[in-house]
Design an enzyme around this catalytic site. Structure first.
Site, PDB file in Angstrom:
ATOM      1  N   ASP A 157     -14.309 -22.719 111.767  1.00  0.00           N
ATOM      2  CA  ASP A 157     -14.261 -21.266 111.597  1.00  0.00           C
ATOM      3  C   ASP A 157     -15.315 -20.695 110.655  1.00  0.00           C
ATOM      4  O   ASP A 157     -15.214 -19.565 110.206  1.00  0.00           O
ATOM      5  CB  ASP A 157     -12.868 -20.839 111.114  1.00  0.00           C
ATOM      6  CG  ASP A 157     -12.457 -21.487 109.807  1.00  0.00           C
ATOM      7  OD1 ASP A 157     -13.287 -22.181 109.197  1.00  0.00           O
ATOM      8  OD2 ASP A 157     -11.292 -21.309 109.389  1.00  0.00           O
ATOM      9  N   GLU A 202     -13.463 -30.660 112.538  1.00  0.00           N
ATOM     10  CA  GLU A 202     -12.289 -29.805 112.349  1.00  0.00           C
ATOM     11  C   GLU A 202     -11.174 -30.088 113.346  1.00  0.00           C
ATOM     12  O   GLU A 202      -9.986 -29.963 113.009  1.00  0.00           O
ATOM     13  CB  GLU A 202     -12.697 -28.329 112.426  1.00  0.00           C
ATOM     14  CG  GLU A 202     -13.472 -27.818 111.226  1.00  0.00           C
ATOM     15  CD  GLU A 202     -14.966 -28.092 111.309  1.00  0.00           C
ATOM     16  OE1 GLU A 202     -15.710 -27.569 110.466  1.00  0.00           O
ATOM     17  OE2 GLU A 202     -15.394 -28.847 112.222  1.00  0.00           O
ATOM     18  N   GLY A 238     -17.738 -28.972 107.809  1.00  0.00           N
ATOM     19  CA  GLY A 238     -18.414 -27.808 107.263  1.00  0.00           C
ATOM     20  C   GLY A 238     -19.911 -27.977 107.111  1.00  0.00           C
ATOM     21  O   GLY A 238     -20.652 -26.993 107.086  1.00  0.00           O
ATOM     22  N   ASP A 259     -21.475 -26.575 110.091  1.00  0.00           N
ATOM     23  CA  ASP A 259     -21.556 -25.119 109.951  1.00  0.00           C
ATOM     24  C   ASP A 259     -22.787 -24.731 109.147  1.00  0.00           C
ATOM     25  O   ASP A 259     -23.490 -23.764 109.488  1.00  0.00           O
ATOM     26  CB  ASP A 259     -20.311 -24.585 109.227  1.00  0.00           C
ATOM     27  CG  ASP A 259     -19.024 -24.770 110.023  1.00  0.00           C
ATOM     28  OD1 ASP A 259     -18.789 -23.987 110.952  1.00  0.00           O
ATOM     29  OD2 ASP A 259     -18.258 -25.686 109.701  1.00  0.00           O
ATOM     30  N   ILE A 296     -16.180 -29.629 103.837  1.00  0.00           N
ATOM     31  CA  ILE A 296     -15.371 -28.923 102.859  1.00  0.00           C
ATOM     32  C   ILE A 296     -14.494 -29.897 102.064  1.00  0.00           C
ATOM     33  O   ILE A 296     -13.955 -30.856 102.609  1.00  0.00           O
ATOM     34  CB  ILE A 296     -14.506 -27.838 103.538  1.00  0.00           C
ATOM     35  CG1 ILE A 296     -13.899 -26.881 102.502  1.00  0.00           C
ATOM     36  CG2 ILE A 296     -13.442 -28.459 104.414  1.00  0.00           C
ATOM     37  CD1 ILE A 296     -13.322 -25.617 103.113  1.00  0.00           C
TER      38      ILE A 296
END
Length: 270
Positions: free
Chosen positions: A152, A144, A121, A124, A66
């Protein structure tokens, strides 16, 4: 197909190549990334000519995760009221989750080709793909924890079904970087390749093999595998019986059997 700020999308030979296209920013996931990926995978789902998806990153790295500028923008929206802040943050997190849900819920198989950094991210994202492949220089990290938060957007929910629980906890708690060979050993990736060029060639070859199969059969197979993540065996058997009561009437079955008996390569409609 539309023009995108964060992606380059190409369709050839029934394969959609979706490439994160911010190499000058290490393919960091900016605001445009999160909205465009939903539009792209909606287009993929709606386009019968697409049978398989290859997801890659332009340049030396898959993605650094991210974009921190996006996080800073969210922080600037916070006020003094804890309740309103919590409501805002929850809405933002659910929006980001929906972006990777679009990948996970895609009816077509999604193959991730990973070189260089695959951090935060990006983990993810690849967790939402069907299969993952890595170049020898790939570096992974559930990052993270190092910025003081729990991942998350799907890593902690999807990775337990991909790698072992104990190893996942080690990687998530420490945030340590691990390479392609360890990723292969723990089952995060299916196969490794010597370099980025060989990686993309190899993944495209696997994609072509899948694209040559009956799209009805491939879609049904993915649907059943996804269904079984959250259901008992007897539920799955009941579901596939109902599914195939319709799908076994497809002309693809006759085409596949005829080709097998004549030792010819079958050709299926989109």
């Amino acid at each position: 197909m539309s023009e995108y700020q964060a992606f380059r999308v190409e369709l050839a030979d029934n394969i959609a190549h979706v490439q994160i296209n911010r190499p000058e920013k290490i393919n960091a996931m900016n605001a445009a990334f999160w909205t465009e990926i939903v539009d792209i995978f909606r287009w993929i789902d709606d386009t019968d000519a697409v049978r398989v998806v290859v997801l890659s990153g332009a340049g030396k790295h898959f993605s650094s995760g991210i974009d921190l500028m996006l996080l800073a923008g969210v922080a600037n929206e916070l006020g003094k009221d804890v309740g309103r802040n919590a409501r805002l943050l929850r809405r933002k997190i659910l929006e980001l989750q929906s972006s990777f849900n679009a990948v996970d819920n895609c009816r077509k198989p999604v193959l991730a080709a990973i070189q260089g950094y695959c951090l935060g991210g990006a983990i993810d994202l690849i967790s939402a793909c069907d299969m993952r492949y890595a170049a020898a220089d790939a570096q992974f990290s559930i990052k993270e924890i190092d910025i003081g938060m729990a991942a998350d957007v799907g890593t902690l929910q999807r990775l337990p079904r991909i790698i072992g629980d104990g190893m996942l906890r080690e990687l998530a708690y420490t945030g340590r970087t691990f390479g392609a060979e360890e990723a292969l050993d723990i089952g995060l990736v299916n196969r490794t390749f010597a370099d980025a060029s060989g990686l993309l060639d190899g993944v495209m070859e696997i994609a072509r093999e899948i694209a040559a199969k009956s799209p009805i059969a491939v879609a049904g197979t993915k649907e059943m595998l996804s269904y079984m993540r959250d259901h008992r065996i007897d539920d799955g058997l009941e579901y596939v019986a109902t599914w195939n009561a319709a799908m076994l009437q497809s002309n693809d079955l006759r085409v596949a059997i005829a080709a097998h008996m004549s030792k010819q390569k079958p050709e299926f409609l989109d």
